[in-house]
Design an enzyme around this catalytic site. Structure first.
Site, short mmCIF file in Angstrom:
data_model
loop_
_atom_site.label_atom_id
_atom_site.label_comp_id
_atom_site.label_asym_id
_atom_site.label_seq_id
_atom_site.Cartn_x
_atom_site.Cartn_y
_atom_site.Cartn_z
N HIS A 33 57.61 79.43 64.26
CA HIS A 33 56.85 78.54 65.15
C HIS A 33 57.65 78.34 66.43
O HIS A 33 58.31 77.34 66.63
CB HIS A 33 56.62 77.21 64.44
CG HIS A 33 55.72 76.27 65.18
ND1 HIS A 33 54.51 76.66 65.73
CD2 HIS A 33 55.84 74.95 65.47
CE1 HIS A 33 53.93 75.62 66.30
NE2 HIS A 33 54.73 74.57 66.16
N ILE B 129 51.31 61.85 65.44
CA ILE B 129 50.72 62.72 64.41
C ILE B 129 50.48 61.92 63.13
O ILE B 129 49.41 62.02 62.53
CB ILE B 129 51.62 63.94 64.11
CG1 ILE B 129 51.83 64.78 65.36
CG2 ILE B 129 50.99 64.80 63.01
CD1 ILE B 129 52.73 65.99 65.16
#
EC number: 1.1.1.37
Length: 314
Positions: free
Chosen positions: A178, A16
């Site tokens: 999440h 990422i």
């Protein structure tokens, strides 16, 4: 006189982090500090990306480093450091290891960049935002977690794919933590302005198929982890974080679902959880409280309880 470029620090140079650095360079959002504990990794990725700059026509500086001192006076910081999920692991399995990493990161932000806008990406997301918040002493409006933008994007893509229409015409968002208890809101989803509930009534898609999409959205991260067999998603998470970063740097005031600090909104206090927010030059400028039906409220508060429980485990 040329305006000084923004300084954006990326803590974590994994998949990422590296993708973020390249995307920031392509958009010329600012100069990048790519920080990682692994010697050579951030330096190598920074060099690789900058060597593509003549082709990409990107004129930003990217510096790889292992020193926290180099993030000094950052305008914005995105945190991706920590271990990633592997097949069979839940996001929650990462808790203890990544919490220790986040505590160290937060302390260094407090020391070197106390005025930065901070976006946390590391899982388990909602709990990790809380750890960074407590260890950094950042104002609540200057720290958020990236989750809702990603989960909403998955929800929108799955709907567009099933309906065989452009993703641009699908509007939808996800609330809550999440994880498995996230709440994709069917009543707020629309197709080119037409409520999804009406699309169901028209017979274009069944409610059963929409429920399947909701469940696939909840397991979107796991699906990719299982396919990759090593590591987790990084393109979509990076794109999601970039949309938040850009809204802050350019004062776009976009409405984006993020893990934001609640101080009474939705009847919740002292907790970071996914809700719609306005992100502008002052960070989280407003938390929007949307009305939910009884079923949605029940799911949302179940998600709140799950996040609270996770935070208490740390």
């Amino acid at each position: 006189m040329t305006a000084q470029r923004k300084k954006i620090s990326l803590i974590g140079a994994g998949n990422i982090g590296g993708t973020l650095a390249h995307m920031i360079a392509l958009r010329e959002l600012g100069d990048v500090i790519l920080l990682d504990v692994s010697d050579g990794i951030p330096q190598g990725k920074a060099l690789d990306i900058t060597e593509s700059s003549p082709i990409d026509r990107s004129n930003v500086n990217i510096t790889g480093t292992n020193r926290y001192e180099d993030i000094k006076n950052s305008d914005a910081i995105i945190i991706t450091a920590g271990i990633a999920r592997k097949p069979g692991m839940s996001r929650d399995d990462l808790l203890q290891t990544n919490a220790a990493v986040m505590k160290e990161v937060g302390e260094n932000i407090k020391k070197h960049s106390p005025n930065a806008f901070v976006i946390v990406v590391t899982n388990p997301l909602d709990a990790m935002v809380s750890v960074v918040y407590k260890s950094s002493s950042l104002p609540t409006n200057m720290i958020v977690g990236m989750a809702g933008v990603l989960d909403s994007a998955r929800f929108r893509y799955f709907l567009a794919s099933e309906l065989n229409i452009s993703v641009e015409d699908v509007s939808a968002f996800v609330l809550g933590g999440h994880g498995d208890t996230m709440v994709p809101l069917i009543n707020y989803a629309s197709i080119a302005g037409i409520p999804l509930t009406q699309i169901i009534e028209m017979g274009v898609i069944t409610r059963g198929k929409v429920d399947e999409i909701v469940e696939r959205t909840r397991n979107g991260g796991k699906e990719i982890v299982d396919l990759l067999k090593s590591g987790s998603a990084y393109y979509a998470p990076a794109s999601s974080a970039i949309s938040m970063l850009e809204s802050y740097l350019k004062d776009k005031r976009r409405i984006l679902p993020c893990a934001a600090y609640l101080n009474g909104e939705y009847g919740v206090k002292d907790l970071f959880i996914g809700v719609p927010t306005i992100i502008g030059k002052n960070g989280v400028e407003k938390v929007l409280e949307v009305k939910m039906n009884d079923s949605e409220q029940e799911m949302f508060y179940k998600s709140v309880s799950a996040v609270k429980e996770l935070c208490q485990l740390n």
